[in-house]
Design a protein around this motif. Structure first.
Motif, PDB file in Angstrom:
ATOM      1  N   VAL A   1       0.835  -1.198   0.000  1.00 18.72           N
ATOM      2  CA  VAL A   1       0.000   0.000   0.000  1.00 18.72           C
ATOM      3  C   VAL A   1       0.867   1.244   0.000  1.00 18.72           C
ATOM      4  CG1 VAL A   1      -2.000  -1.109   1.095  1.00 18.72           C
ATOM      5  CG2 VAL A   1      -0.195  -0.086   2.526  1.00 18.72           C
ATOM      6  N   ASP A   2       0.327   2.312  -0.573  1.00 18.60           N
ATOM      7  CA  ASP A   2       1.055   3.579  -0.661  1.00 18.60           C
ATOM      8  C   ASP A   2       0.834   4.468   0.560  1.00 18.60           C
ATOM      9  OD1 ASP A   2       1.980   2.825  -3.135  1.00 18.60           O
ATOM     10  OD2 ASP A   2       0.390   3.862  -4.231  1.00 18.60           O
ATOM     11  N   GLY A   3      -0.048   4.067   1.442  1.00 15.27           N
ATOM     12  CA  GLY A   3      -0.320   4.843   2.643  1.00 15.27           C
ATOM     13  C   GLY A   3      -1.299   4.088   3.524  1.00 15.27           C
ATOM     14  N   ILE A   4      -1.363   4.477   4.797  1.00 11.92           N
ATOM     15  CA  ILE A   4      -2.229   3.803   5.762  1.00 11.92           C
ATOM     16  C   ILE A   4      -2.972   4.842   6.597  1.00 11.92           C
ATOM     17  CG2 ILE A   4      -2.301   2.287   7.798  1.00 11.92           C
ATOM     18  CD1 ILE A   4       0.207   0.898   6.690  1.00 11.92           C
ATOM     19  N   VAL A   5      -4.278   4.631   6.757  1.00 13.70           N
ATOM     20  CA  VAL A   5      -5.098   5.455   7.642  1.00 13.70           C
ATOM     21  C   VAL A   5      -5.563   4.583   8.795  1.00 13.70           C
ATOM     22  CG1 VAL A   5      -7.152   6.898   7.874  1.00 13.70           C
ATOM     23  CG2 VAL A   5      -5.901   6.840   5.697  1.00 13.70           C
ATOM     24  N   LEU A   6      -5.308   5.023  10.010  1.00 14.67           N
ATOM     25  CA  LEU A   6      -5.757   4.310  11.205  1.00 14.67           C
ATOM     26  C   LEU A   6      -6.882   5.110  11.844  1.00 14.67           C
ATOM     27  CD1 LEU A   6      -2.293   3.347  12.741  1.00 14.67           C
ATOM     28  CD2 LEU A   6      -3.723   1.997  11.214  1.00 14.67           C
ATOM     29  N   ALA A   7      -8.100   4.600  11.736  1.00 18.73           N
ATOM     30  CA  ALA A   7      -9.280   5.310  12.253  1.00 18.73           C
ATOM     31  C   ALA A   7      -9.598   4.813  13.657  1.00 18.73           C
ATOM     32  CB  ALA A   7     -10.467   5.100  11.322  1.00 18.73           C
ATOM     33  N   SER A   8      -9.230   5.605  14.643  1.00 18.39           N
ATOM     34  CA  SER A   8      -9.500   5.303  16.056  1.00 18.39           C
ATOM     35  C   SER A   8      -8.868   4.006  16.534  1.00 18.39           C
ATOM     36  CB  SER A   8     -11.016   5.288  16.327  1.00 18.39           C
ATOM     37  OG  SER A   8     -11.531   6.590  16.248  1.00 18.39           O
ATOM     38  N   VAL A   9      -7.700   3.673  15.993  1.00 10.28           N
ATOM     39  CA  VAL A   9      -6.907   2.553  16.509  1.00 10.28           C
ATOM     40  C   VAL A   9      -5.476   3.045  16.705  1.00 10.28           C
ATOM     41  CG1 VAL A   9      -8.303   0.711  15.490  1.00 10.28           C
ATOM     42  CG2 VAL A   9      -6.456   1.731  14.157  1.00 10.28           C
ATOM     43  N   SER A  10      -4.735   2.341  17.553  1.00  7.75           N
ATOM     44  CA  SER A  10      -3.371   2.748  17.886  1.00  7.75           C
ATOM     45  C   SER A  10      -2.347   1.856  17.202  1.00  7.75           C
ATOM     46  CB  SER A  10      -3.169   2.686  19.408  1.00  7.75           C
ATOM     47  OG  SER A  10      -4.095   3.520  20.072  1.00  7.75           O
ATOM     48  N   LEU A  11      -1.153   2.387  17.046  1.00  8.88           N
ATOM     49  CA  LEU A  11      -0.054   1.672  16.400  1.00  8.88           C
ATOM     50  C   LEU A  11       1.168   1.718  17.314  1.00  8.88           C
ATOM     51  CD1 LEU A  11       0.810   0.335  13.636  1.00  8.88           C
ATOM     52  CD2 LEU A  11       1.642   2.598  12.979  1.00  8.88           C
ATOM     53  N   SER A  12       1.872   0.596  17.426  1.00 10.78           N
ATOM     54  CA  SER A  12       3.070   0.578  18.267  1.00 10.78           C
ATOM     55  C   SER A  12       4.166   1.443  17.652  1.00 10.78           C
ATOM     56  CB  SER A  12       3.590  -0.856  18.443  1.00 10.78           C
ATOM     57  OG  SER A  12       4.187  -1.312  17.242  1.00 10.78           O
ATOM     58  N   SER A  13       5.051   1.947  18.493  1.00  9.61           N
ATOM     59  CA  SER A  13       6.154   2.775  18.008  1.00  9.61           C
ATOM     60  C   SER A  13       7.046   1.994  17.054  1.00  9.61           C
ATOM     61  CB  SER A  13       6.974   3.292  19.202  1.00  9.61           C
ATOM     62  OG  SER A  13       6.191   4.125  20.019  1.00  9.61           O
ATOM     63  N   HIS A  14       7.234   0.707  17.342  1.00 12.59           N
ATOM     64  CA  HIS A  14       8.100  -0.137  16.506  1.00 12.59           C
ATOM     65  C   HIS A  14       7.580  -0.204  15.075  1.00 12.59           C
ATOM     66  CE1 HIS A  14      10.458  -3.534  15.055  1.00 12.59           C
ATOM     67  NE2 HIS A  14       9.332  -4.140  14.731  1.00 12.59           N
ATOM     68  N   LEU A  15       6.282  -0.482  14.913  1.00 11.36           N
ATOM     69  CA  LEU A  15       5.743  -0.608  13.565  1.00 11.36           C
ATOM     70  C   LEU A  15       5.609   0.761  12.894  1.00 11.36           C
ATOM     71  CD1 LEU A  15       4.953  -2.822  11.656  1.00 11.36           C
ATOM     72  CD2 LEU A  15       2.579  -2.580  12.363  1.00 11.36           C
ATOM     73  N   ALA A  16       5.369   1.785  13.685  1.00 12.30           N
ATOM     74  CA  ALA A  16       5.330   3.138  13.131  1.00 12.30           C
ATOM     75  C   ALA A  16       6.673   3.482  12.495  1.00 12.30           C
ATOM     76  CB  ALA A  16       4.980   4.146  14.226  1.00 12.30           C
ATOM     77  N   GLU A  17       7.750   3.147  13.190  1.00 11.38           N
ATOM     78  CA  GLU A  17       9.087   3.409  12.658  1.00 11.38           C
ATOM     79  C   GLU A  17       9.337   2.594  11.393  1.00 11.38           C
ATOM     80  OE1 GLU A  17      11.028   5.659  13.561  1.00 11.38           O
ATOM     81  OE2 GLU A  17      10.141   6.277  15.472  1.00 11.38           O
ATOM     82  N   ARG A  18       8.822   1.372  11.352  1.00  8.31           N
ATOM     83  CA  ARG A  18       9.005   0.527  10.176  1.00  8.31           C
ATOM     84  C   ARG A  18       8.299   1.139   8.967  1.00  8.31           C
ATOM     85  NH1 ARG A  18       6.411  -5.473   9.353  1.00  8.31           N
ATOM     86  NH2 ARG A  18       6.979  -5.715   7.156  1.00  8.31           N
ATOM     87  N   CYS A  19       7.078   1.601   9.176  1.00 13.72           N
ATOM     88  CA  CYS A  19       6.337   2.231   8.078  1.00 13.72           C
ATOM     89  C   CYS A  19       7.091   3.449   7.553  1.00 13.72           C
ATOM     90  CB  CYS A  19       4.938   2.642   8.542  1.00 13.72           C
ATOM     91  SG  CYS A  19       3.822   1.268   8.903  1.00 13.72           S
ATOM     92  N   LEU A  20       7.581   4.253   8.489  1.00 11.29           N
ATOM     93  CA  LEU A  20       8.285   5.471   8.098  1.00 11.29           C
ATOM     94  C   LEU A  20       9.582   5.155   7.357  1.00 11.29           C
ATOM     95  CD1 LEU A  20       7.706   7.455  11.415  1.00 11.29           C
ATOM     96  CD2 LEU A  20       6.689   7.975   9.196  1.00 11.29           C
ATOM     97  N   SER A  21      10.253   4.087   7.780  1.00 10.87           N
ATOM     98  CA  SER A  21      11.541   3.744   7.181  1.00 10.87           C
ATOM     99  C   SER A  21      11.412   3.320   5.724  1.00 10.87           C
ATOM    100  CB  SER A  21      12.218   2.634   7.982  1.00 10.87           C
ATOM    101  OG  SER A  21      11.511   1.408   7.851  1.00 10.87           O
ATOM    102  N   ILE A  22      10.256   2.786   5.339  1.00 10.26           N
ATOM    103  CA  ILE A  22      10.058   2.366   3.943  1.00 10.26           C
ATOM    104  C   ILE A  22       9.198   3.371   3.165  1.00 10.26           C
ATOM    105  CG2 ILE A  22      10.348  -0.069   4.479  1.00 10.26           C
ATOM    106  CD1 ILE A  22       7.354  -0.419   4.386  1.00 10.26           C
ATOM    107  N   GLY A  23       8.953   4.522   3.772  1.00 12.89           N
ATOM    108  CA  GLY A  23       8.276   5.591   3.063  1.00 12.89           C
ATOM    109  C   GLY A  23       6.779   5.442   2.930  1.00 12.89           C
ATOM    110  N   VAL A  24       6.144   4.704   3.837  1.00 10.97           N
ATOM    111  CA  VAL A  24       4.683   4.565   3.810  1.00 10.97           C
ATOM    112  C   VAL A  24       4.075   5.553   4.799  1.00 10.97           C
ATOM    113  CG1 VAL A  24       2.715   3.031   4.226  1.00 10.97           C
ATOM    114  CG2 VAL A  24       4.793   2.132   3.170  1.00 10.97           C
ATOM    115  N   PRO A  25       3.395   6.599   4.322  1.00 13.64           N
ATOM    116  CA  PRO A  25       2.809   7.568   5.247  1.00 13.64           C
ATOM    117  C   PRO A  25       1.668   6.954   6.052  1.00 13.64           C
ATOM    118  CG  PRO A  25       2.084   8.005   3.010  1.00 13.64           C
ATOM    119  CD  PRO A  25       3.120   6.925   2.908  1.00 13.64           C
ATOM    120  N   VAL A  26       1.622   7.294   7.322  1.00 15.71           N
ATOM    121  CA  VAL A  26       0.566   6.823   8.222  1.00 15.71           C
ATOM    122  C   VAL A  26      -0.161   8.031   8.783  1.00 15.71           C
ATOM    123  CG1 VAL A  26       0.034   5.553  10.337  1.00 15.71           C
ATOM    124  CG2 VAL A  26       1.878   4.759   8.837  1.00 15.71           C
ATOM    125  N   VAL A  27      -1.490   8.020   8.690  1.00 15.97           N
ATOM    126  CA  VAL A  27      -2.297   9.109   9.227  1.00 15.97           C
ATOM    127  C   VAL A  27      -3.262   8.547  10.261  1.00 15.97           C
ATOM    128  CG1 VAL A  27      -3.893  10.997   8.726  1.00 15.97           C
ATOM    129  CG2 VAL A  27      -2.192  10.316   7.012  1.00 15.97           C
TER     130      VAL A  27
END
Length: 316
Positions: A99-125
Motif C-alpha cells: 500500500v502507498d499509505g495507511i489510515v488508522l481510524a481510532s486505533v493505535s499503532l506501536s512505536s516499533h511498527l510506526a518506525e518501520r512504516c516510516l523507514s520504507i516511506g509509507v505515510p501513516v495518518v
C-alpha cells in the motif's frame, strides 16, 4: 492503450472512448498488479477501522474511498481492535499489499511498527485519534473544546447533577473530551456528579447507564462520549427506566452521526467536521512524501436538538 488505463494520464475523450470500446470488444483488462511493480506504486491505501457498528465509521469509509478514487487510488479496508498488538498485526498484513499509505481510524499503532512504516516511506495518518508519536500525522477534532462546550451548555440550562459515560479509557479522544467537559463544569462551579465507562460500545454503554441511574439521587443530565453510546443510554432511560428525555434527564452526545437527527433520538450533540477531516487526511496521504508530519485539529459545532431541555424550562 496504456495511457487510457493509467490514472491521471492526459488523453482526449474521443480517443479514450475508442480505446475503451476496442478493449471491451477484445476482452482486454489492464494488469494493475503488473503496473504497480513497474511504477513502484500500488495506488492502494490501507484503511484500518476499529469497528463499523458506530455510524461514524461507515461514513468515514465512504468519504475516504470516494475522495481517493477521484485521484486514482483505491482503499483496502481492514478491521482492527483498540489494542496496538492487534493493529500491528493488521498493518503488517496491509504492508504485504504494498500500500502507498495507511489510515488508522481510532486505533493505535506501536512505536516499533510506526518506525518501520516510516523507514520504507509509507505515510501513516491517524484519523479521529491522536497518539504520542512526533513522526505520525494525525487529523482530529478539537475534542477538548467540544467537551467544554457541552458542559457549558448543560450548565447554562440549569442542570446541577451532570453525569458522564466515558469511552475507551486509553483513547486520546476519550481523554480530551472528558478533560474539556470537566473544565467546563469547574468553570461553572460544578463537578462531575457520576461517571461510568461504556468503551464506545452499545451494550457496555447500556450497562454504564444502568449503573449511573441505579443510585438513589439520579442525574438530571448525561453527557455520553459519542452518539453511538448516547443512543444506547437513551434506549435504557426511556424503555427500561420509564424516564422522559429531556423532561427527566437531558442527554448529549458527540459526533453528529446521521441517526442523531432522526426523530427517534433527536440528539443534541457536538458535530465533527467529517468532510474536512477526510479532506485533510487525503491531502497528507497523496502530498509530498518528504513533508514533515502534520497534526491537524479541527473545530466542531454544537448542534442543539430535542434531547435537551430548553432555557428556562425549569430544573429536573
Amino acid at each position: 492503450m496504456s495511457r487510457v488505463f493509467t490514472p491521471g494520464s492526459s488523453v482526449s475523450k474521443k480517443t479514450e472512448e475508442k480505446v475503451r470500446a476496442a478493449a471491451a470488444e477484445l476482452g482486454y483488462r489492464p494488469n494493475v498488479l503488473a503496473r504497480s511493480l513497474k511504477s513502484g506504486k500500488s495506488r492502494m491505501i490501507g484503511l484500518v477501522v476499529a469497528y463499523l457498528e458506530n455510524y461514524f465509521y461507515p461514513e468515514v469509509v465512504e468519504r475516504i474511498s470516494s475522495e481517493l478514487q477521484k485521484v486514482g487510488y483505491h482503499v483496502l479496508v481492514f478491521i482492527g481492535q483498540n489494542t496496538a498488538v492487534d493493529t500491528d498485526r493488521v498493518v503488517s498484513e496491509l504492508m504485504d499489499y504494498q500500500v502507498d499509505g495507511i489510515v488508522l481510524a481510532s486505533v493505535s499503532l506501536s512505536s516499533h511498527l510506526a518506525e518501520r512504516c516510516l523507514s520504507i516511506g509509507v505515510p501513516v495518518v491517524l484519523f479521529n485519534r491522536g497518539q504520542d508519536h512526533a513522526q505520525l500525522s494525525a487529523v482530529t477534532s478539537n475534542n477538548r473544546a467540544g467537551g467544554r462546550a457541552l458542559a457549558e451548555y448543560l450548565c447554562a440550562l440549569g442542570h446541577e447533577r451532570i453525569a458522564y459515560v466515558a469511552g475507551f479509557e486509553e483513547a486520546a479522544t476519550q481523554r480530551d473530551r472528558e478533560a474539556g467537559f470537566r473544565e467546563g463544569l469547574e468553570a461553572a462551579g460544578q463537578g462531575l456528579f457520576a461517571r461510568a465507562v461504556g468503551n464506545f460500545r452499545y451494550a457496555e454503554a447500556q450497562a454504564a447507564t444502568r449503573e449511573i441511574f441505579a443510585r438513589r439521587e439520579r442525574p438530571d443530565a448525561l453527557f455520553v462520549a459519542n452518539d453511538h453510546m448516547a443512543f444506547a443510554a437513551m434506549d435504557v432511560l426511556r424503555f427500561e427506566m420509564g424516564l422522559k428525555v429531556p423532561e427527566d434527564v437531558s442527554v448529549v452526545g458527540f459526533d453528529d452521526v446521521p441517526p442523531a437527527a432522526w426523530p427517534a433520538y433527536n440528539l443534541t450533540t457536538y458535530r465533527q467536521n467529517v468532510a474536512k477531516m477526510v479532506e485533510e487526511t487525503v491531502a497528507i496521504l497523496i502530498g509530498d512524501p518528504l513533508a514533515a508530519p502534520r497534526q491537524v485539529e479541527l473545530e466542531g459545532q454544537l448542534v442543539i436538538r430535542g434531547s435537551t431541555r430548553r432555557y428556562g424550562q425549569g430544573r429536573a
